[in-house]
Design a protein around this motif. Sequence first.
Motif, mmCIF file in Angstrom:
data_model
loop_
_atom_site.group_PDB
_atom_site.id
_atom_site.type_symbol
_atom_site.label_atom_id
_atom_site.label_comp_id
_atom_site.label_asym_id
_atom_site.label_seq_id
_atom_site.Cartn_x
_atom_site.Cartn_y
_atom_site.Cartn_z
ATOM 1 N N GLY A 82 0.807 -1.213 0.000
ATOM 2 C CA GLY A 82 0.000 0.000 0.000
ATOM 3 C C GLY A 82 0.839 1.260 0.000
ATOM 4 O O GLY A 82 2.040 1.241 0.230
ATOM 5 N N ARG A 87 -3.420 4.751 2.915
ATOM 6 C CA ARG A 87 -3.884 3.389 3.163
ATOM 7 C C ARG A 87 -5.295 3.420 3.740
ATOM 8 O O ARG A 87 -5.562 4.115 4.707
ATOM 9 C CB ARG A 87 -2.948 2.680 4.135
ATOM 10 C CG ARG A 87 -1.582 2.326 3.565
ATOM 11 C CD ARG A 87 -0.830 1.419 4.513
ATOM 12 N NE ARG A 87 0.464 1.036 3.981
ATOM 13 C CZ ARG A 87 1.638 1.495 4.429
ATOM 14 N NH1 ARG A 87 1.655 2.352 5.438
ATOM 15 N NH2 ARG A 87 2.768 1.098 3.881
ATOM 16 N N ASN A 120 -5.606 -11.500 3.607
ATOM 17 C CA ASN A 120 -6.083 -10.941 2.343
ATOM 18 C C ASN A 120 -6.126 -9.423 2.410
ATOM 19 O O ASN A 120 -5.672 -8.726 1.495
ATOM 20 C CB ASN A 120 -7.465 -11.523 2.034
ATOM 21 C CG ASN A 120 -7.905 -11.275 0.609
ATOM 22 O OD1 ASN A 120 -7.509 -10.318 -0.029
ATOM 23 N ND2 ASN A 120 -8.762 -12.154 0.106
ATOM 24 N N LEU A 121 -6.653 -8.895 3.495
ATOM 25 C CA LEU A 121 -6.761 -7.442 3.649
ATOM 26 C C LEU A 121 -5.388 -6.784 3.693
ATOM 27 O O LEU A 121 -5.140 -5.780 3.013
ATOM 28 C CB LEU A 121 -7.548 -7.104 4.914
ATOM 29 C CG LEU A 121 -9.024 -7.506 4.914
ATOM 30 C CD1 LEU A 121 -9.629 -7.338 6.311
ATOM 31 C CD2 LEU A 121 -9.806 -6.685 3.897
ATOM 32 N N GLY A 123 -2.646 -7.920 2.487
ATOM 33 C CA GLY A 123 -2.044 -8.048 1.160
ATOM 34 C C GLY A 123 -2.529 -7.002 0.179
ATOM 35 O O GLY A 123 -1.844 -6.680 -0.796
ATOM 36 N N GLN A 124 -3.718 -6.456 0.436
ATOM 37 C CA GLN A 124 -4.271 -5.397 -0.403
ATOM 38 C C GLN A 124 -3.852 -4.004 0.077
ATOM 39 O O GLN A 124 -4.299 -2.994 -0.462
ATOM 40 C CB GLN A 124 -5.793 -5.481 -0.411
ATOM 41 C CG GLN A 124 -6.345 -6.753 -1.024
ATOM 42 C CD GLN A 124 -7.843 -6.896 -0.799
ATOM 43 O OE1 GLN A 124 -8.553 -5.914 -0.604
ATOM 44 N NE2 GLN A 124 -8.328 -8.122 -0.808
ATOM 45 N N VAL A 126 -4.376 -2.800 3.199
ATOM 46 C CA VAL A 126 -5.396 -2.267 4.107
ATOM 47 C C VAL A 126 -4.904 -2.366 5.554
ATOM 48 O O VAL A 126 -4.426 -3.426 5.983
ATOM 49 C CB VAL A 126 -6.723 -3.045 3.956
ATOM 50 C CG1 VAL A 126 -7.767 -2.548 4.955
ATOM 51 C CG2 VAL A 126 -7.247 -2.927 2.527
ATOM 52 N N THR A 367 -14.097 -10.210 2.366
ATOM 53 C CA THR A 367 -12.900 -9.475 1.947
ATOM 54 C C THR A 367 -13.000 -9.028 0.494
ATOM 55 O O THR A 367 -12.510 -7.951 0.136
ATOM 56 C CB THR A 367 -11.627 -10.304 2.166
ATOM 57 O OG1 THR A 367 -11.768 -11.582 1.546
ATOM 58 C CG2 THR A 367 -11.349 -10.504 3.653
ATOM 59 N N ASP A 368 -13.633 -9.833 -0.360
ATOM 60 C CA ASP A 368 -13.857 -9.416 -1.747
ATOM 61 C C ASP A 368 -14.768 -8.196 -1.799
ATOM 62 O O ASP A 368 -14.506 -7.237 -2.557
ATOM 63 C CB ASP A 368 -14.465 -10.568 -2.544
ATOM 64 C CG ASP A 368 -14.835 -10.157 -3.961
ATOM 65 O OD1 ASP A 368 -13.922 -9.933 -4.767
ATOM 66 O OD2 ASP A 368 -16.051 -10.037 -4.257
ATOM 67 N N ALA A 371 -12.853 -5.131 -0.691
ATOM 68 C CA ALA A 371 -11.944 -4.672 -1.749
ATOM 69 C C ALA A 371 -12.693 -3.848 -2.790
ATOM 70 O O ALA A 371 -12.193 -2.810 -3.269
ATOM 71 C CB ALA A 371 -11.251 -5.866 -2.401
ATOM 72 N N ARG A 372 -13.891 -4.287 -3.150
ATOM 73 C CA ARG A 372 -14.692 -3.538 -4.125
ATOM 74 C C ARG A 372 -15.116 -2.180 -3.591
ATOM 75 O O ARG A 372 -15.130 -1.184 -4.305
ATOM 76 C CB ARG A 372 -15.908 -4.360 -4.548
ATOM 77 C CG ARG A 372 -15.549 -5.504 -5.486
ATOM 78 C CD ARG A 372 -16.770 -6.204 -6.028
ATOM 79 N NE ARG A 372 -17.300 -7.211 -5.111
ATOM 80 C CZ ARG A 372 -18.523 -7.236 -4.626
ATOM 81 N NH1 ARG A 372 -19.384 -6.268 -4.939
ATOM 82 N NH2 ARG A 372 -18.913 -8.205 -3.822
ATOM 83 N N ALA A 375 -12.112 0.113 -3.629
ATOM 84 C CA ALA A 375 -11.713 0.465 -4.988
ATOM 85 C C ALA A 375 -12.706 1.421 -5.648
ATOM 86 O O ALA A 375 -12.458 1.895 -6.763
ATOM 87 C CB ALA A 375 -11.572 -0.805 -5.829
#
Length: 386
Positions: A82, A87, A120-121, A123-124, A126, A367-368, A371-372, A375
Amino acid sequence: MKPTLAAVLMAALLACPAGAASEDFYAAAPHELHGRAGSLIKAEPITPPPGAASAYRLLYRSTGLKGESVAVSGVVAIPAAGTAGDRPVVSWAHPTAGIADACAPSKRADVFERVPGIANLLGQGVIVVGTDYAGLGTDGVHPYLIGPSEGHAVLDAARAVRTLPDAGAGSRLVVSGYSQGGHAALWAGKLARSYAPDLHLVGIAAIAPPTELGTILRADLGGRAGKVLSAFALSSWSQLYDIPVDSVLKDKVELVLGRVAKDCTETFQDTLRVIADEAPFEREGFLDADVTVTQPWRGLIESNTPAVTPADVPVLIAQGAADSIVQPLVTSLYMDELCAHGVPVEFVLEPRAEHTDMPARSADAVTDWIARRLAGAPARTDCKAR
């Protein structure tokens, strides 16, 4: 020259064993409570989870039930990925852990392992922060299932992160929680605009959230878990509002209530202790009155039932089809209410999933969806299909 906060944190890292929680950390002197809600009192480094560059245990200021400043503890994991300065933040609200100080999640070495989808978070890119809520670890009684207190704690945790020197947090925020934490996330979403206008709330994710508290309470009292959760609420509320519990309890179980109120619910050993302490409820009975219709309990139940969240903030609700603690029908009716008020809601129903299955079963979907939201993707809704 006065040392910077970064230097103080590094010194603390060298002096304090990673993951060890000192009781002194949770104590705030009266003068330390002076400051705006969401400001940081202190922080100490702890062992970061995989994917995090650093992690801290936090003590920050929030707002109590009478508008007073209170200290609240929590933890934060700062990703290696990030862009520093922008962030986004996910403020995680934990499920029922108990109402005693020992039950504060930030005191556990595995605290981050209990946040579904955290790898997952991170890694994005967050930042993931988790509050203990007021009165868990810190001074005072934990306001269990008291919506404004939970919501303030969730929002102020996100604000406190923005003052950490290496966090690089921006204003974009998703609040997410499971069980009690789902209740907290919905309340945080409702309060965010008026209470924390400095944050840009872009989504509310609620996993198996208790919404219509009275209906859930009546349905759950026949089971052991329902009695324990009700005992937590009665003990907390009676202390906070100075309401005697003897008028609604069976004669022989008032001391049992006190024992159960000291129990935590996080580990297998905790569960065994709760079962042993709660056993007299099974033999002697529990309540002598229906608290869902008896004042002042009824008023407290109604005032802490989550209201409709803002129409311009998307909501995700994840629910287990076999959940016997938070009944799917109750959650479905709450979704219908949100839809009727124009809230875009995505609904994830996990087949054959019980209440305790939901963090793991819904982690990828949640988590998906987060992410949306972060974004800026258009929010889908399941409302029209209902």
